[in-house]
Structures are given as C-alpha cells and as structure tokens.
Enzyme design. Structure first.
Site, PDB file in Angstrom:
ATOM      1  CG  HIS A 466     108.756 -44.523  21.250  1.00 32.67           C
ATOM      2  ND1 HIS A 466     109.203 -44.809  19.983  1.00 32.67           N
ATOM      3  CD2 HIS A 466     109.753 -44.903  22.089  1.00 32.67           C
ATOM      4  CE1 HIS A 466     110.411 -45.340  20.052  1.00 32.67           C
ATOM      5  NE2 HIS A 466     110.762 -45.404  21.317  1.00 32.67           N
ATOM      6  CG  ASP A 470     110.554 -46.363  15.001  1.00 32.29           C
ATOM      7  OD1 ASP A 470     109.702 -46.663  15.868  1.00 32.29           O
ATOM      8  OD2 ASP A 470     110.606 -46.885  13.874  1.00 32.29           O
TER       9      ASP A 470
END
Length: 492
Positions: A466, A470
C-alpha cells in the site's frame, strides 16, 4: 600457471550468500566448459554450477556445507590442464604446525593494547589462518566460518571459538554469532581472562562496538591511547544503523520444549525462507483485495481446444489462462508492476511473472521473462517446463530472479482463498483459489432475466504494497482481470 576463478554465483536479487551442497568433481579431475562441477543451495534454488572453462580442477577453496557470500571464489580451474598445486578441500586438510612463539617482552615494556580489534587477513588456502588458534580438529573446523561471520565477530571483539556452532559439522553461522552477541555472552570474558585489564572489559561490555576500521583508527594518533591505557568509547549506533539491521536481520524467539516434542534444526531453505517472509512483512505494507471470477468461458475454451492443443504437445491449464491474462494487463498498471526503492519508484520496463512451484517440502519461484510476448500455448509450455525443471533442480540462476509480479496457486490443493506475502523486490502477488462448482445468480444476456445456474468459480486475492499501490488501482486491476477471464479471447 594461469587459473580461472569459479565464484559463488548470484542466484537471485535478494540472495547474498550460498551454501556448497556437494562437489561433483575432485581436485585433479578434467572438466569441460559448462559441465556441472558442484551443487549449491540458497533459499530460492538448489542448482548445479557449471565450469566457466575447460581444464583441470586444481583447487577447491570452499568445502561442502560451507556458506559464503556471493562472489566468493570457491574453486580454481587451470585451462591448460596442469596438475593441481593445492590441497582439495581446506576443511579436510590438517593445518601446518603453529609458528614458534615470539620471545617474551622485557618486563619494562608496556603490554600490547588488547582492546583494539584488528581486522583479520584473508584466509590462506592452506589453512594457516587457524593454525595457531586451536588445537583440536573440532575447534579448527568451527573457526572456519564465512567472511560475514568473521567480520561480525571482529567488530564485536568475539573469539569465534567461544561460540557454539549449529552449522555443518559445528561451523559458526551468522545466526549463531548474532545470537551469541545479543544474549550478552560476548560481554562476559572467558575464565582465563577474568583478570584482564579494564580496557578489555570495557570493550566487551559495549553493546554496539564501532566497526573495525574505526576502532583501529581510534588507536592511532588520538588521545586516550598509549601507556595511559584509556579506552576510547565506541560510536553509538545511529538511527540508520538500527533501520538497516531491522531491514536485514531476523531473530526468531525461542519457546520451551515439552515432553513428547521432537526438535529439529531448520534446514537452510526453511531458515532463509522464514527470514525473507519476516523481512517482507516488516517492509511491505500488506493489504489484500478479493474478487470472485467465473471460469465458465475459460472452461468451455479448454474443452473445445483440448484435442487440438494435445496434437501440438501442449497442455493448457487454468493457471496458464491466468498468467496470460495478467501479462496482458500489467503494463496498464505500472504501480502493480513496479517497486519502491529508497525514496524512488521503479516502474519496470518488462513483465516478468514469478510462478510459485511447490517442491513438497519447500517452495521455489521460477520466472517467466517477457511473459507478455507469449501466446496462451507458449505460456502453458513455459509454465510446465519451469515447474518440471524446478522439481528436478535444473533451473539456471537467471530463471529464478527478475520477477516483477508473482502468481501463487494454493487453490490446486483445495484452498478456497489465500493471503500470500509479497516477495521482496516487487509490489504485488496474486493468489488463486480453488475452482469449484457453485450455485450462482446469472443474467440472461438476451432477456435480462436473472436465474440460478451452476458455474465454475474461484476467489482471487491480490496482496499489494500500500506504500505504492492504491486500493483503487487494485480494484481496477482485478476488475480488468475478471473481465478478461470471463470473456476470454478466442485468438489468445
């Protein structure tokens, strides 16, 4: 005599060392170019290493069971085929007699500054390095550690002979020396050094001693060194040092052994796999997204083309369909195919698929390079070829490195959905679940009516870093993959 060096090869981008499992040739044997001469083992692959030149194997530097850094010379080959001039494996040779001790110093002379740890010279091929260190063969063998272990011991001021080795035939491994230092045992002097001078005790009590070069420099031309015997305290560890250790080193906690338990030392593959999994979880910010995919179209295509593919000697599995589909959409998602490197982002210029293969026990991930250039049948053949050679340990170093995206298939063993760990050096991994018949609500494309039907369906999970990828990018990637598999092109 001109000699060709045989170095420990680089078996993967994240691999820093390898273990010599077995020598296939003896000193004096004639070898052909590209003929296997030894087997090595890393956490990624067990492989046979070919001779870089034809000639005679004149010296073996690293014995079986020894672990050395990538690039370390393990043997020499004489291309002219001359007779060997060195002993076979250093670990099997008895060292020469220790040199005569120097005459005792005059009483008025100050004692040597034993608080300074000097770097060791490179090990001699004839084993002279250990000649004066030990007296028993077990102690001599234990002292034959890797350059990494010797450097750590030198920096910490630890005598390797004090460390209990768990490696091959009692050799001291990196984990052994680190555990010894962190346990505090390095701070306590051995019995014969109880009366040592304060300078020795101060150095041993230092939690993080300065590197060897810095310690040696501190002893030359600086206050606090010389007859007054004052010790210059080692440099304190910096935040960068702590982060570097956090990103490179793993120590597993120990647990009590109960009655009836069986205790076995982890083999190299299991130990290094465990370390890499811990480091990956530390560095990557793991998040997983899951999607359900209907394999009705893929299943129909497999049935219709099975006979035609068999005539061409190809067997196209469900995994081949998934790999082909991923290879076609990864270029449209550069973050999924990229990686964070320091403060930069590397967007890979190639699509290289890592395909996890179960070795039972163990796991290896061969790589399909430039996967987006292959047809569906070509992808199927490549997967079978790599998996077959992986299980027979016939992969080359280049075939286990360079992955930009990984696919693992626990579903082949019945797992419904998995949450795989992202391999270091990448940002995403796809886990495919079992393909099972399920009752599903489908919509008639002509009338728009809904009805219940039995379909082959599977859950896919995408693990992603992450820091770079995204959630929206992941959703779009999985949506594209779902659409491609559920409406698979006939001309793939």
């Amino acid at each position: 005599m001109s000699r060709i060096e045989v170095p420990m090869p680089q078996m993967g981008e994240s691999i820093a060392e390898g273990t010599v499992s077995r020598w296939l040739k003896d000193v004096g044997d004639q070898v052909e170019r590209d003929e296997p001469i030894l087997e090595i083992s890393t956490d990624k692959v067990d492989a046979e290493i070919p001779a870089p030149s034809a000639g005679s194997l004149v010296e073996i530097v690293v014995g079986e069971g020894e672990t050395v850094e990538v690039g370390t010379i393990v043997a020499y080959i004489d291309p002219d085929g001359s007779a060997p001039t060195a002993a076979a494996v250093p670990a099997e040779a008895e060292p020469p007699a220790p040199p005569a001790p120097p005459p005792p110093a005059a009483p008025s002379a100050p004692p040597p500054d034993v608080s300074v740890v000097a770097p060791k010279a490179p090990p001699a091929a004839d084993g002279a390095e250990e000649a004066a260190c030990t007296t028993t063969s077990a102690e001599r063998l234990r002292a034959r550690s890797t350059p990494v272990v010797r450097r750590i011991a030198a920096e910490a001021g630890v005598d390797i002979s004090r460390v209990a080795g768990t490696g091959h035939q009692g050799r001291v491994t990196k984990q052994d020396i680190l555990a010894f230092i962190e346990s505090g045992a390095a701070e306590a002097p051995p019995a014969e050094e109880v009366g040592a001078e304060p300078a020795v005790a101060e150095l041993a009590a230092a939690a993080e001693p300065a590197p060897v070069a810095e310690t040696a420099r501190a002893a030359v031309g600086q206050p606090g060194r010389g007859p007054d015997r004052r010790t210059v305290p080692p440099a304190e560890p910096t935040a960068d040092d702590l982060w570097e250790r956090y990103a490179r080193e793993v120590e597993h906690p120990a647990f009590p052994v109960r009655e009836g338990d069986r205790v076995e030392t982890m083999d190299k593959v299991r130990r290094l796999t465990a370390e890499h999994m811990v480091l990956s979880k530390r560095i990557h910010t793991h998040v997983h997204s899951i999607v359900e995919i209907d394999f009705t179209a893929v299943d129909r295509m497999r049935r219709l083309n099975k006979a035609r593919w068999a005539e061409r000697g190809a067997r196209v599995s469900y995994t081949a369909f998934v790999a082909w589909a991923c290879s076609r959409i990864l270029r449209d998602f550069p973050s999924v195919n990229g990686v964070i490197s320091g403060n930069n982002v590397i967007y890979r210029g190639a699509v290289n698929l890592g395909m996890a293969v179960d070795l039972n026990p163990g796991l290896i991930v061969p790589v399909i390079h430039s996967a987006d250039d292959l047809s569906l049948v070509g992808m199927a053949r490549k997967i079978i070829d790599l998996a077959t050679r992986a299980k027979s340990r016939q992969l080359s170093p280049g075939e286990v490195q360079g992955a930009t995206f990984t696919i693992t298939n626990p579903g082949v063993l019945g797992t419904i959905v998995g949450m795989p760990i992202i391999p270091k050096g990448t940002s995403a991994i796809l886990g495919t679940g079992s393909i099972d018949k399920r009752v599903a609500v489908v919509t008639d494309p002509d009338t728009g009516d809904d009805y219940m039907a039995i379909r082959k369906r599977s859950f896919f999970s995408l693990g992603y870093d992450h820091r770079l990828v995204d959630g929206a990018d992941t959703a779009r990637f999985l949506s594209r993959l779902k659409d491609l598999l559920e409406d698979f092109p006939e001309d793939a």
